[in-house]
Write an enzyme that holds these catalytic residues in place. Structure first.
Site, PDB file in Angstrom:
ATOM      1  N   ASP A 157       0.841  -1.192   0.000  1.00  0.00           N
ATOM      2  CA  ASP A 157       0.000   0.000   0.000  1.00  0.00           C
ATOM      3  C   ASP A 157       0.879   1.246   0.000  1.00  0.00           C
ATOM      4  O   ASP A 157       1.685   1.447   0.925  1.00  0.00           O
ATOM      5  CB  ASP A 157      -0.897  -0.021   1.248  1.00  0.00           C
ATOM      6  CG  ASP A 157      -2.067   0.943   1.157  1.00  0.00           C
ATOM      7  OD1 ASP A 157      -2.152   1.685   0.168  1.00  0.00           O
ATOM      8  OD2 ASP A 157      -2.903   0.943   2.068  1.00  0.00           O
ATOM      9  N   CYS A 199      -6.066   4.316  -3.873  1.00  0.00           N
ATOM     10  CA  CYS A 199      -6.305   2.956  -3.373  1.00  0.00           C
ATOM     11  C   CYS A 199      -7.579   2.324  -3.907  1.00  0.00           C
ATOM     12  O   CYS A 199      -7.554   1.257  -4.527  1.00  0.00           O
ATOM     13  CB  CYS A 199      -6.376   2.974  -1.839  1.00  0.00           C
ATOM     14  SG  CYS A 199      -4.946   3.691  -1.020  1.00  0.00           S
ATOM     15  N   HIS A 243     -10.887  -2.161   1.427  1.00  0.00           N
ATOM     16  CA  HIS A 243     -11.097  -0.767   0.994  1.00  0.00           C
ATOM     17  C   HIS A 243     -12.057  -0.635  -0.195  1.00  0.00           C
ATOM     18  O   HIS A 243     -11.946   0.293  -0.984  1.00  0.00           O
ATOM     19  CB  HIS A 243      -9.757  -0.097   0.660  1.00  0.00           C
ATOM     20  CG  HIS A 243      -9.785   1.394   0.893  1.00  0.00           C
ATOM     21  ND1 HIS A 243      -8.723   2.210   0.565  1.00  0.00           N
ATOM     22  CD2 HIS A 243     -10.746   2.209   1.421  1.00  0.00           C
ATOM     23  CE1 HIS A 243      -9.030   3.456   0.873  1.00  0.00           C
ATOM     24  NE2 HIS A 243     -10.255   3.477   1.399  1.00  0.00           N
ATOM     25  N   ASP A 274      -0.396  -0.859  -4.939  1.00  0.00           N
ATOM     26  CA  ASP A 274      -1.659  -0.383  -5.507  1.00  0.00           C
ATOM     27  C   ASP A 274      -1.476   0.880  -6.340  1.00  0.00           C
ATOM     28  O   ASP A 274      -2.298   1.181  -7.211  1.00  0.00           O
ATOM     29  CB  ASP A 274      -2.714  -0.178  -4.414  1.00  0.00           C
ATOM     30  CG  ASP A 274      -2.267   0.771  -3.310  1.00  0.00           C
ATOM     31  OD1 ASP A 274      -1.089   1.169  -3.279  1.00  0.00           O
ATOM     32  OD2 ASP A 274      -3.125   1.112  -2.462  1.00  0.00           O
TER      33      ASP A 274
END
Length: 551
Positions: free
Chosen positions: A44, A84, A145, A351
């Site tokens: 991330d 994201c 997410h 990502d």
């Protein structure tokens, strides 16, 4: 420039160049293994310049770098989006996020709250869902997410278990600074700006009312002012209460549908993700599996276990990066322990690019490094979308292979779907009913009372909006779609209605051949092989058949 054609069919045309390396040895693969295990690692906010295999000489990432040495490195690999939520939606579906409604049209481009109703639509098809249908055990460990619920706190319409994963252990929303006491707030600057603007507006309004009231142009009862201040105080109080409790409300850990820690404890969080991943591998040594490990590192709030704190050259960010690398090594080691290395395709990516603006209150850089590339997270400069892409599959990829063709992490979708022997989703076939016949009896499948259904007058029911079906998924036409079950419902209906309108305008008036006048029996038009006196009876065929020789 980088956009590609619509849908999955086109993705087959630009299938990951990996396949160019893979399929020349496909016969050997087919003889040795079918339906390989799939392990996907996604960091991330990791910058491509943070890894040794992409040129970094000060960060220690030996386990991730080892993937490059033992397999293929994608040198022109990009994320589908620089944020994201849309990036992960595209990764899982193989489609640009705008097609699933997961691309924001306003300033906030990701989900911030666990109680949001948005998320990855139920009709979207993920690679996890397709592999699940092929008999794979599937798990997501880490960050999701992509939404949780639609209409109630427990409908789980957007939950990972509703999108093809058999098992979920992780964070359903996001790891934010607000989740860790002492690490600041992502809402701080925005709250200051909007609070200041709101107070200024309220002040101007109150002064204006006071002046107008003083000069007699309007009369403002004191009760109205009291209500005004009361409503303002309630709104401010609710907002303060919400943000004060943000951590409890939004930063929680789930196992499947159950919340198991609220708020989550950062201590050994990455180690817990690692153990969950290893246990999942151990439970599925005799059947194909898909394991998606989506780390919350190195997104802020940064954290690292005690064994990694203060050990890197790049502060807390470097500590978190090195702990994530350790985790990758532990999971790869588990594959070796279970003798699954040869049967497993491993992929590592991020990502999107690093968040270069992340700097702590004391001036410590807490964002990653994008190398030579301009910009970072949330931008479409290469620093925002250029990401690592590493693949390992012993016996398939030659060690230290470099692939320089442009690739996207969306290309993983058709790649692993093909390897699993699944079929790519077909296009939806929409069908709309502006009216339907009234079946009789009502619970039957036809108009038995009239022997046939008549499509006019009281024999039909009109529908506004039209009934909509997706025949590719519902060929029996049992479940009409609604705006709740099909996110593009109104757009689809609009397109169909426009097509109907265009078709209607193109029609030219011609004589109605099925008018009552034309359908009436007219004796002068009656074909007859004899005469009306014989009621037009004849059987010339039988007489002709008698003349035929016997077989």
């Amino acid at each position: 420039g980088r956009q590609k054609p619509n849908g999955w069919c086109s993705r087959m045309m630009i299938l990951l160049p990996v396949m160019l390396y893979l399929w020349p040895v496909s016969n050997a693969i087919n003889e040795r293994i079918s339906k390989p295990n799939i392990v996907l690692f996604m960091a991330d906010d990791l910058g491509i310049g943070d890894l040794g295999c992409y040129g970094n000489t000060t960060s220690r990432t030996p386990n991730i770098d080892k993937l490059s040495k033992e397999g293929a490195t994608l040198t022109q690999h990009i994320a589908a989006a620089p944020l994201c939520t849309p990036s992960r939606a595209s990764f899982l579906t193989g489609r640009y996020s705008v097609r699933s409604g997961m691309a924001s049209l306003h300033k906030v481009g990701v989900f911030l709250f666990s109680a949001s109703s948005g998320g990855l639509p139920m009709e979207e098809i993920t690679f996890a869902k397709l592999l699940q249908q092929r008999g794979y055990s599937t798990a997501l460990i880490g960050k999701w997410h992509l939404g949780i619920n639609c209409n109630s706190s427990d409908d789980f319409c957007h939950h990972p278990l509703n999108h093809g994963f058999d098992y979920f252990y992780g964070v359903p929303v996001n790891n934010l600074r607000d989740c860790k006491p002492g690490h600041g707030s992502v809402f701080g600057a925005g709250l200051k700006m909007h609070t200041r603007a709101a107070l200024q507006s309220m002040g101007i309004a109150l002064i204006s009312l006071a002046v107008l009231n003083y000069i007699g142009l309007i009369r403002v009862p004191r009760r109205v002012l009291g209500y005004f201040f009361l409503i303002a105080a309630v709104i401010v109080g609710v907002l303060l209460l919400f943000f004060y409790n943000f951590r409890n409300l939004n930063c929680f850990l789930m196992r499947n549908h159950s919340i198991i820690q609220q708020p989550w404890n950062y201590e050994n969080l990455t180690q817990r993700f690692t153990e969950e991943a290893k246990r999942f591998i151990g439970r599925n040594t005799n059947a194909p599996f898909l394991l998606f490990v989506a780390y919350t590192q190195v997104h802020t709030a940064l954290y690292a276990s005690q064994a990694f704190r203060g050990k890197s050259k790049h502060g807390l960010y470097g500590d978190a990066l090195e702990e994530m690398d350790w985790s990758v090594g532990q999971i790869l080691h588990a594959l070796d322990q279970w003798h699954l290395r040869e049967q497993t395709l491993v992929y590592f990516t991020s990502d999107h690019g690093a968040h270069v603006e992340e700097i702590s209150a004391n001036g410590e850089v807490q964002g990653g490094y994008n190398g030579i590339y301009k910009g970072g997270k949330s931008t479409s400069w290469e620093g925002g979308i250029r990401v690592p892409g590493l693949l390992r599959w012993p016996g398939v990829f030659k060690p230290s292979t470099h692939i320089d063709e442009p690739t996207s992490n969306m290309d993983i979708f058709p790649t692993i779907v093909k390897l699993a022997g699944a079929s790519l989703p077909s296009k939806s076939i929409w069908k709309a009913f502006f009216f339907t016949p009234n079946f009789s009896p009502e619970d039957s499948n036809g108009c038995h009372d009239d022997h046939v259904c008549f499509c006019y007058g009281k024999s039909v029911t009109y529908h506004d909006p039209p009934l909509l079906f997706d025949l590719s998924k519902d060929p029996e036409e049992k479940n009409p779609l609604t705006p709740e079950t099909e996110s593009h419902f109104h757009e689809i209906i609009q397109v169909i209605q426009q097509a109907v309108s265009n078709h209607s305008k193109s029609l030219v008036v011609v004589p109605n051949q099925l008018s009552l006048e034309n359908m009436l029996w007219k004796p002068w038009l009656q074909p007859c092989c004899s005469s009306f006196l014989q009621f037009c009876y004849c059987d010339h065929e039988s007489r002709e058949n008698k003349k035929l020789p016997e077989a």
